[in-house]
Design a protein around this motif. Structure first.
Motif, PDB file in Angstrom:
ATOM      1  N   ALA A 162      28.226  27.291  27.753  1.00 41.45           N
ATOM      2  CA  ALA A 162      27.513  26.144  28.313  1.00 41.45           C
ATOM      3  C   ALA A 162      28.320  25.513  29.455  1.00 41.45           C
ATOM      4  O   ALA A 162      29.555  25.587  29.466  1.00 41.45           O
ATOM      5  CB  ALA A 162      27.264  25.106  27.208  1.00 41.45           C
ATOM      6  N   PRO A 163      27.639  24.934  30.427  1.00 35.27           N
ATOM      7  CA  PRO A 163      26.194  24.707  30.470  1.00 35.27           C
ATOM      8  C   PRO A 163      25.388  25.901  30.994  1.00 35.27           C
ATOM      9  O   PRO A 163      24.178  25.939  30.860  1.00 35.27           O
ATOM     10  CB  PRO A 163      26.075  23.534  31.438  1.00 35.27           C
ATOM     11  CG  PRO A 163      27.210  23.745  32.396  1.00 35.27           C
ATOM     12  CD  PRO A 163      28.333  24.281  31.565  1.00 35.27           C
ATOM     13  N   LEU A 164      26.069  26.863  31.611  1.00 38.10           N
ATOM     14  CA  LEU A 164      25.380  27.965  32.278  1.00 38.10           C
ATOM     15  C   LEU A 164      26.314  29.158  32.309  1.00 38.10           C
ATOM     16  O   LEU A 164      27.518  29.006  32.554  1.00 38.10           O
ATOM     17  CB  LEU A 164      25.040  27.545  33.719  1.00 38.10           C
ATOM     18  CG  LEU A 164      23.958  28.272  34.503  1.00 38.10           C
ATOM     19  CD1 LEU A 164      22.589  28.060  33.848  1.00 38.10           C
ATOM     20  CD2 LEU A 164      23.934  27.751  35.937  1.00 38.10           C
ATOM     21  N   PRO A 217      19.737  25.739  22.956  1.00 37.40           N
ATOM     22  CA  PRO A 217      20.582  25.498  24.129  1.00 37.40           C
ATOM     23  C   PRO A 217      21.892  26.273  23.996  1.00 37.40           C
ATOM     24  O   PRO A 217      22.452  26.399  22.904  1.00 37.40           O
ATOM     25  CB  PRO A 217      20.817  23.979  24.086  1.00 37.40           C
ATOM     26  CG  PRO A 217      19.639  23.442  23.336  1.00 37.40           C
ATOM     27  CD  PRO A 217      19.307  24.483  22.305  1.00 37.40           C
ATOM     28  N   GLY A 270      16.674  31.628  31.057  1.00 36.79           N
ATOM     29  CA  GLY A 270      17.295  30.991  32.205  1.00 36.79           C
ATOM     30  C   GLY A 270      16.559  31.342  33.472  1.00 36.79           C
ATOM     31  O   GLY A 270      15.364  31.636  33.461  1.00 36.79           O
ATOM     32  N   VAL A 275      22.653  21.656  37.997  1.00 39.10           N
ATOM     33  CA  VAL A 275      22.087  22.606  37.037  1.00 39.10           C
ATOM     34  C   VAL A 275      20.688  22.167  36.616  1.00 39.10           C
ATOM     35  O   VAL A 275      19.789  22.991  36.430  1.00 39.10           O
ATOM     36  CB  VAL A 275      23.020  22.756  35.818  1.00 39.10           C
ATOM     37  CG1 VAL A 275      22.354  23.554  34.702  1.00 39.10           C
ATOM     38  CG2 VAL A 275      24.325  23.442  36.239  1.00 39.10           C
ATOM     39  N   HIS A 332      30.506  29.134  31.646  1.00 39.27           N
ATOM     40  CA  HIS A 332      30.759  27.777  32.144  1.00 39.27           C
ATOM     41  C   HIS A 332      30.674  27.725  33.673  1.00 39.27           C
ATOM     42  O   HIS A 332      31.538  27.147  34.344  1.00 39.27           O
ATOM     43  CB  HIS A 332      32.134  27.286  31.691  1.00 39.27           C
ATOM     44  CG  HIS A 332      32.468  27.567  30.260  1.00 39.27           C
ATOM     45  ND1 HIS A 332      31.771  27.016  29.199  1.00 39.27           N
ATOM     46  CD2 HIS A 332      33.426  28.378  29.698  1.00 39.27           C
ATOM     47  CE1 HIS A 332      32.292  27.451  28.064  1.00 39.27           C
ATOM     48  NE2 HIS A 332      33.271  28.273  28.340  1.00 39.27           N
ATOM     49  N   ASP A 368      20.841  29.439  30.259  1.00 37.69           N
ATOM     50  CA  ASP A 368      21.209  28.169  29.636  1.00 37.69           C
ATOM     51  C   ASP A 368      20.718  28.067  28.189  1.00 37.69           C
ATOM     52  O   ASP A 368      20.924  27.041  27.537  1.00 37.69           O
ATOM     53  CB  ASP A 368      20.699  26.979  30.445  1.00 37.69           C
ATOM     54  CG  ASP A 368      19.186  27.000  30.660  1.00 37.69           C
ATOM     55  OD1 ASP A 368      18.484  27.792  29.991  1.00 37.69           O
ATOM     56  OD2 ASP A 368      18.708  26.228  31.518  1.00 37.69           O
ATOM     57  N   ARG A 369      20.067  29.125  27.680  1.00 40.54           N
ATOM     58  CA  ARG A 369      19.604  29.150  26.300  1.00 40.54           C
ATOM     59  C   ARG A 369      19.864  30.534  25.708  1.00 40.54           C
ATOM     60  O   ARG A 369      19.787  31.547  26.418  1.00 40.54           O
ATOM     61  CB  ARG A 369      18.116  28.809  26.200  1.00 40.54           C
ATOM     62  CG  ARG A 369      17.783  27.394  26.620  1.00 40.54           C
ATOM     63  CD  ARG A 369      16.291  27.097  26.520  1.00 40.54           C
ATOM     64  NE  ARG A 369      15.834  27.069  25.131  1.00 40.54           N
ATOM     65  CZ  ARG A 369      15.904  26.000  24.333  1.00 40.54           C
ATOM     66  NH1 ARG A 369      16.421  24.863  24.774  1.00 40.54           N
ATOM     67  NH2 ARG A 369      15.441  26.052  23.095  1.00 40.54           N
TER      68      ARG A 369
END
Length: 248
Positions: free
Chosen positions: A148-150, A141, A85, A55, A165, A135-136
């Motif tokens: 999260a993370p994506l 974040p 992202g 990532v 996730h 991712d934000r």
């Protein structure tokens, strides 16, 4: 450095949607999954060879910001969310497409999460300009509660295809089998919000009032946290905007 950004201009909500206050956590019952110290995306399927992309490596790709809405199939919409992202089209063109054989005709992309969920997305929908691997959220974040993370952000589709996730992307040349859940909560293969594709079997006019009636009880259950999945086991499908163990 200022990132390229896109903004969806103010317009009416899609059919059957109502504006929510904020972006509520709408789901459970499971706790969010544990995130590896070095999260990565494994890309498999119709590619010549599988590849794993950290990532953190995605930071080398062009990033973008966009303001868009999130539409839950239950009938509520969180508006004006600020995502950041990498566009999925960027990932597809730079990482996935070079690993495809020239004759490969991709039809679907499956996005898998650390929680075991998979979202089956038609390639035409996945390659829309506003589809992100985010991712934000709102200049912070991405939280574990929101994926999260994506997570996949596909504003033109209902929330149950916005998988959280992310840990794997599968490339397919034919439609993978859809989950055969109880007919009331069966997924639509496209789930496009402006066409009101809420259900794979039943018309929107039938499921809309039923879905909407479940919003308040499931918001209450979500606020309680890790509640018992044995309760209302089938109805929990709606709490995750489409599957048992996720939230918005």
């Amino acid at each position: 450095m200022r990132l390229p950004s896109t903004t969806h201009m103010s317009r009416p909500l899609p059919p059957g949607q109502r504006k929510a206050d904020g972006f509520p956590r709408f789901g459970g019952p499971s706790k969010p999954p544990a995130v590896p110290a070095s999260p990565a995306l494994k890309i498999t399927g119709a590619v010549r060879e599988p590849v794993t992309v950290a990532v953190a490596e995605l930071a080398a790709l062009p990033r973008t910001e966009q303001t868009s809405d999130f539409h839950c199939v239950a009938g509520w919409s969180a508006t004006g969310l600020r995502w950041e992202g990498v566009g999925f089209t960027t990932v597809y063109r730079s990482i996935i497409e070079p690993r495809l054989s020239p004759a490969t005709a991709v039809t679907h992309v499956v996005f898998r999460g650390l929680d075991g969920y998979r979202a089956i997305v038609h390639i035409d929908d996945a390659l829309q300009d506003d589809v992100l691997l985010a991712d934000r959220l709102d200049h912070e974040p991405l939280s574990l509660a929101h994926g999260a993370p994506l997570r996949l952000v596909s504003p033109q589709q209902y929330g149950y295809l916005n998988a959280k996730h992310l840990c794997a992307i599968e490339i397919h040349t034919s439609a993978p089998p859809m989950p055969l859940d109880f007919v009331l909560f069966r997924q639509h293969p496209r789930a496009r919000v402006w066409q009101e594709e809420r259900n794979g079997v039943l018309p929107a006019a039938v499921v809309r009032p039923i879905y909407r009636s479940l919003i308040r009880p499931f918001l209450w259950l979500s606020a309680r946290g890790n509640w018992n999945p044995a309760q209302l086991s089938r109805c929990v499908m709606i709490a995750g905007c489409g599957y048992r163990a996720r939230s918005a």
